[in-house]
Scaffold this active site. Structure first.
Site, PDB file in Angstrom:
ATOM      1  N   SER A   1      72.929  19.551  42.430  1.00  0.00           N
ATOM      2  CA  SER A   1      74.191  19.600  43.167  1.00  0.00           C
ATOM      3  C   SER A   1      74.003  20.222  44.547  1.00  0.00           C
ATOM      4  O   SER A   1      73.065  20.997  44.784  1.00  0.00           O
ATOM      5  CB  SER A   1      75.234  20.423  42.406  1.00  0.00           C
ATOM      6  OG  SER A   1      75.443  19.898  41.115  1.00  0.00           O
TER       7      SER A   1
HETATM    8  N1  SAH Z   1      73.404  21.789  37.051  1.00  0.00           N
HETATM    9  C1  SAH Z   1      72.433  20.840  37.566  1.00  0.00           C
HETATM   10  C2  SAH Z   1      73.133  19.607  38.117  1.00  0.00           C
HETATM   11  C3  SAH Z   1      72.659  18.422  37.405  1.00  0.00           C
HETATM   12  S1  SAH Z   1      73.563  16.928  37.626  1.00  0.00           S
HETATM   13  C4  SAH Z   1      71.490  21.470  38.559  1.00  0.00           C
HETATM   14  O1  SAH Z   1      71.699  22.628  38.942  1.00  0.00           O
HETATM   15  O2  SAH Z   1      70.505  20.826  38.956  1.00  0.00           O
HETATM   16  C5  SAH Z   1      74.288  16.743  36.006  1.00  0.00           C
HETATM   17  C6  SAH Z   1      73.347  16.732  34.842  1.00  0.00           C
HETATM   18  O3  SAH Z   1      74.123  16.489  33.670  1.00  0.00           O
HETATM   19  C7  SAH Z   1      72.275  15.661  34.859  1.00  0.00           C
HETATM   20  O4  SAH Z   1      71.026  16.255  34.715  1.00  0.00           O
HETATM   21  C8  SAH Z   1      72.607  14.780  33.655  1.00  0.00           C
HETATM   22  O5  SAH Z   1      71.455  14.240  33.000  1.00  0.00           O
HETATM   23  C9  SAH Z   1      73.337  15.760  32.766  1.00  0.00           C
HETATM   24  N2  SAH Z   1      74.210  15.157  31.764  1.00  0.00           N
HETATM   25  C10 SAH Z   1      74.958  14.028  31.855  1.00  0.00           C
HETATM   26  N3  SAH Z   1      75.630  13.800  30.706  1.00  0.00           N
HETATM   27  C11 SAH Z   1      75.303  14.834  29.872  1.00  0.00           C
HETATM   28  C12 SAH Z   1      75.660  15.176  28.527  1.00  0.00           C
HETATM   29  N4  SAH Z   1      76.494  14.430  27.799  1.00  0.00           N
HETATM   30  N5  SAH Z   1      75.133  16.301  27.998  1.00  0.00           N
HETATM   31  C13 SAH Z   1      74.279  17.095  28.710  1.00  0.00           C
HETATM   32  N6  SAH Z   1      73.903  16.816  29.970  1.00  0.00           N
HETATM   33  C14 SAH Z   1      74.407  15.699  30.536  1.00  0.00           C
END
Ligand code: SAH
Length: 215
Positions: free
Chosen positions: A63
């Site tokens: 993000s």
């Molecule tokens: N907090 C992260 C942002 C990642 S973007 C950071 O600091 O880098 C959102 C993430 O949510 C992605 O890695 C995606 O694979 C994950 N995601 C999507 N659907 C999900 C689910 N049902 N359960 C767990 N993770 C999920």
């Protein structure tokens, strides 16, 4: 690994975030400590201290720093809080929560991201509880949580997450059906849930296991 140049760029980024309205001193201090350049893909290392989201593996993103700062500020984390994060991704947000003194539980749907985040966070000395699985189900074994942070966008807040929120707890999640989501802050008092809206953001979608990226 964390050169004076990178530390300088990071201080500048945090000043920018302050100018954009982030005020909580504990959040700003955490952002100053976590080396974001070690959470991005090597190709993008030069962009690590720009205020923008960047691609990571499996078609996901780390993000934008402002979004991380804003969500973290809304979450109002205190040392010792049990915090559940949905969407570990790069592990950057997870590291910020660890820096705030929380006991962090983070769930990631993509196995590759889960493994890389685990390796990276361990190497940097963070000790969160990480799990590979569907975060829409929360993490019942360790519930309830004082704070829950969702870092992927969904049409609604998964009911299991509301169930796993402690009394007096606070949940922050981007919710919406279109390409933009409204940042919601939910607070629980007894079995009453109060909701506030905190602006529009754009997240990658919260998916089900059958929508996993092909490996
Ligand atoms: N907090 C992260 C942002 C990642 S973007 C950071 O600091 O880098 C959102 C993430 O949510 C992605 O890695 C995606 O694979 C994950 N995601 C999507 N659907 C999900 C689910 N049902 N359960 C767990 N993770 C999920």
């Amino acid at each position: 690994m964390d050169s004076p140049r990178q530390q300088g760029l990071r201080r500048k980024l945090v000043q920018q975030l302050e100018r954009k309205g982030i005020k909580d001193p504990a959040v700003l201090a955490a952002l100053r400590r976590v080396p974001r350049h070690l959470f991005v893909e090597p190709t993008f290392i030069e962009l690590a201290y720009e205020d923008r989201a960047l691609p990571i593996a499996c078609g996901q993103t780390i993000s934008q720093p402002y979004t991380v700062a804003y969500q973290t500020e809304l979450l109002q984390v205190c040392p010792g809080h049990k915090v559940l994060e949905i969407g570990t991704g790069s592990g950057y947000q997870c590291a910020i929560l660890c820096e705030l003194g929380a006991e962090v539980y983070s769930v990631e749907l993509e196995r590759i991201l889960y493994e890389r985040a685990r390796e990276r966070l361990t190497r940097l000395g963070y000790r969160p509880f990480l799990r590979w699985g569907d975060g829409r189900l929360g993490w019942p074994t360790y519930a309830p949580f004082d704070r829950i942070l969702v870092t992927a966008g969904a049409p609604e807040i998964p009911p299991a997450l509301l169930d796993q929120l402690a009394e007096g707890g606070r949940l922050v999640a981007p919710v919406g059906t279109g390409s933009d989501q409204t940042m919601l802050v939910i607070t629980r008092e007894g079995n009453q849930f109060k909701q506030e809206e905190k602006g529009l953001f754009r997240f990658v979608p919260l998916r089900s296991p059958d929508q996993r990226e092909a490996e």
